[in-house]
Design a protein around this motif. Structure first.
Motif, mmCIF file in Angstrom:
data_model
loop_
_atom_site.group_PDB
_atom_site.id
_atom_site.type_symbol
_atom_site.label_atom_id
_atom_site.label_comp_id
_atom_site.label_asym_id
_atom_site.label_seq_id
_atom_site.Cartn_x
_atom_site.Cartn_y
_atom_site.Cartn_z
ATOM 1 N N VAL A 38 0.824 -1.155 -0.011
ATOM 2 C CA VAL A 38 -0.119 -0.053 -0.152
ATOM 3 C C VAL A 38 0.738 1.182 0.081
ATOM 4 N N ASP A 39 0.604 2.057 -1.071
ATOM 5 C CA ASP A 39 1.205 3.251 -0.927
ATOM 6 C C ASP A 39 0.420 4.373 -0.424
ATOM 7 N N ILE A 40 0.587 4.883 0.620
ATOM 8 C CA ILE A 40 -0.496 6.115 1.352
ATOM 9 C C ILE A 40 -0.629 6.896 0.498
ATOM 10 N N GLU A 41 0.188 7.859 -0.281
ATOM 11 C CA GLU A 41 0.207 8.678 -1.254
ATOM 12 C C GLU A 41 -0.929 8.390 -2.179
ATOM 13 N N SER A 42 -0.641 7.382 -2.881
ATOM 14 C CA SER A 42 -1.456 6.997 -3.987
ATOM 15 C C SER A 42 -2.960 6.744 -3.633
ATOM 16 N N GLU A 43 -3.012 6.129 -2.622
ATOM 17 C CA GLU A 43 -4.300 5.582 -2.073
ATOM 18 C C GLU A 43 -5.050 7.051 -1.587
ATOM 19 N N MET A 44 -4.440 8.177 -1.225
ATOM 20 C CA MET A 44 -4.724 9.500 -0.718
ATOM 21 C C MET A 44 -5.315 10.130 -1.937
ATOM 22 N N THR A 45 -4.665 10.141 -3.300
ATOM 23 C CA THR A 45 -4.927 10.517 -4.280
ATOM 24 C C THR A 45 -6.040 10.001 -4.774
ATOM 25 N N SER A 46 -6.217 8.464 -4.859
ATOM 26 C CA SER A 46 -7.406 7.767 -5.433
ATOM 27 C C SER A 46 -8.494 8.096 -4.692
ATOM 28 N N ALA A 47 -8.346 8.311 -3.242
ATOM 29 C CA ALA A 47 -9.743 8.777 -2.652
ATOM 30 C C ALA A 47 -10.115 10.135 -2.928
ATOM 31 N N ALA A 48 -9.385 10.864 -3.479
ATOM 32 C CA ALA A 48 -9.676 12.437 -3.718
ATOM 33 C C ALA A 48 -10.302 12.280 -4.965
ATOM 34 N N SER A 49 -9.879 11.624 -5.932
ATOM 35 C CA SER A 49 -10.160 11.358 -7.399
ATOM 36 C C SER A 49 -11.751 10.473 -7.275
ATOM 37 N N ASN A 50 -11.900 9.485 -6.427
ATOM 38 C CA ASN A 50 -13.171 8.843 -6.370
ATOM 39 C C ASN A 50 -14.192 9.639 -5.968
ATOM 40 N N SER A 51 -13.774 10.691 -5.043
ATOM 41 C CA SER A 51 -14.823 11.422 -4.470
ATOM 42 C C SER A 51 -15.216 12.510 -5.177
ATOM 43 N N LEU A 52 -14.378 12.934 -6.304
ATOM 44 C CA LEU A 52 -14.646 13.942 -7.232
ATOM 45 C C LEU A 52 -15.667 13.322 -8.365
ATOM 46 N N MET A 53 -15.362 12.082 -8.534
ATOM 47 C CA MET A 53 -16.260 11.231 -9.585
ATOM 48 C C MET A 53 -17.398 11.088 -8.995
ATOM 49 N N TYR A 54 -17.549 10.603 -7.753
ATOM 50 C CA TYR A 54 -18.991 10.497 -7.316
ATOM 51 C C TYR A 54 -19.776 11.723 -7.224
ATOM 52 N N ASP A 55 -18.922 12.855 -6.730
ATOM 53 C CA ASP A 55 -19.846 14.186 -6.905
ATOM 54 C C ASP A 55 -20.363 14.676 -8.226
ATOM 55 N N ALA A 56 -19.435 14.219 -9.178
ATOM 56 C CA ALA A 56 -19.803 14.592 -10.643
ATOM 57 C C ALA A 56 -20.981 13.730 -11.139
ATOM 58 N N LEU A 57 -21.114 12.310 -10.684
ATOM 59 C CA LEU A 57 -22.182 11.546 -11.073
ATOM 60 C C LEU A 57 -23.549 12.150 -10.282
ATOM 61 N N VAL A 58 -23.389 12.442 -9.026
ATOM 62 C CA VAL A 58 -24.515 12.806 -8.325
ATOM 63 C C VAL A 58 -25.077 14.130 -8.986
ATOM 64 N N LYS A 59 -24.195 15.037 -9.521
ATOM 65 C CA LYS A 59 -24.669 16.302 -10.131
ATOM 66 C C LYS A 59 -25.343 16.060 -11.468
ATOM 67 N N GLN A 60 -24.879 14.788 -11.959
ATOM 68 C CA GLN A 60 -25.491 14.518 -13.629
ATOM 69 C C GLN A 60 -26.771 13.821 -13.271
ATOM 70 N N ALA A 61 -26.893 13.033 -12.236
ATOM 71 C CA ALA A 61 -28.134 12.382 -11.865
ATOM 72 C C ALA A 61 -29.201 13.365 -11.550
ATOM 73 N N ASN A 62 -28.788 14.557 -10.527
ATOM 74 C CA ASN A 62 -29.682 15.753 -10.250
ATOM 75 C C ASN A 62 -30.089 16.365 -11.410
ATOM 76 N N THR A 63 -29.137 16.810 -12.427
ATOM 77 C CA THR A 63 -29.756 17.347 -13.522
ATOM 78 C C THR A 63 -30.695 16.824 -14.467
ATOM 79 N N ARG A 64 -30.467 15.383 -14.483
ATOM 80 C CA ARG A 64 -31.465 14.556 -15.342
ATOM 81 C C ARG A 64 -32.620 14.826 -14.832
ATOM 82 N N PHE A 65 -32.891 14.257 -13.419
ATOM 83 C CA PHE A 65 -34.051 14.643 -12.805
ATOM 84 C C PHE A 65 -34.792 15.881 -12.685
ATOM 85 N N ASN A 66 -33.975 16.907 -12.641
ATOM 86 C CA ASN A 66 -34.360 18.255 -12.809
ATOM 87 C C ASN A 66 -34.991 18.686 -14.106
ATOM 88 N N MET A 67 -34.308 18.107 -15.296
ATOM 89 C CA MET A 67 -34.816 18.316 -16.595
ATOM 90 C C MET A 67 -36.276 17.685 -16.756
#
Length: 128
Positions: free
Chosen positions: A90-119
């Motif tokens: 386990v490379d802690i720096e790589s895992e922390m970067t992956s965690a941040a990237s994963n969180s951004l991806m999840y947020d983007a998907l939530v926004k996309q879903a909300n946009t579709r529901f609002n439309m």
């Protein structure tokens, strides 16, 4: 299956993948000092490609049928050589970067879903 349903299924699958991936990353971080622990990961692109191919192959008898579950997302173990003498890779720096990237991806998907529901809501209300 309409393009809206395909898109919705891909967004939902993406959210399932990022949720599981977040749990896997947190588990890796928790085990950074565990002897002989091998990091695990979820391949986001592979899971979505698999879901995309399913969307066009499956016949559904009801709009309530999703065609997949979070159980079909594969968690893989990275058994490559260890970075440390204790066998842990386990490379802690790589895992922390992956965690941040994963969180951004999840947020983007939530926004996309909300946009579709609002439309859809706007269309149902007649544009008001």
């Amino acid at each position: 299956m309409g393009i809206d349903n395909v898109t919705y299924n891909l967004i939902k699958k993406g959210m399932d993948v990022t949720t599981l991936s977040g749990k896997v990353i947190n588990n890796n971080i928790s085990n950074v000092n565990t002897k002989d622990y091998k990091r695990e990961y979820v391949n986001f692109d592979e899971a979505l490609k698999e879901e995309n191919s399913k969307n066009y192959e499956l016949k559904k008898t009801s709009n309530k049928h999703m065609g997949f579950s979070a159980d079909d997302i594969e968690v893989k173990k990275d058994n490559k050589s260890s970075m440390r003498e204790d066998g842990n890779n386990v490379d802690i720096e790589s895992e922390m970067t992956s965690a941040a990237s994963n969180s951004l991806m999840y947020d983007a998907l939530v926004k996309q879903a909300n946009t579709r529901f609002n439309m859809r809501s706007t269309v149902i209300k007649g544009g008001n």
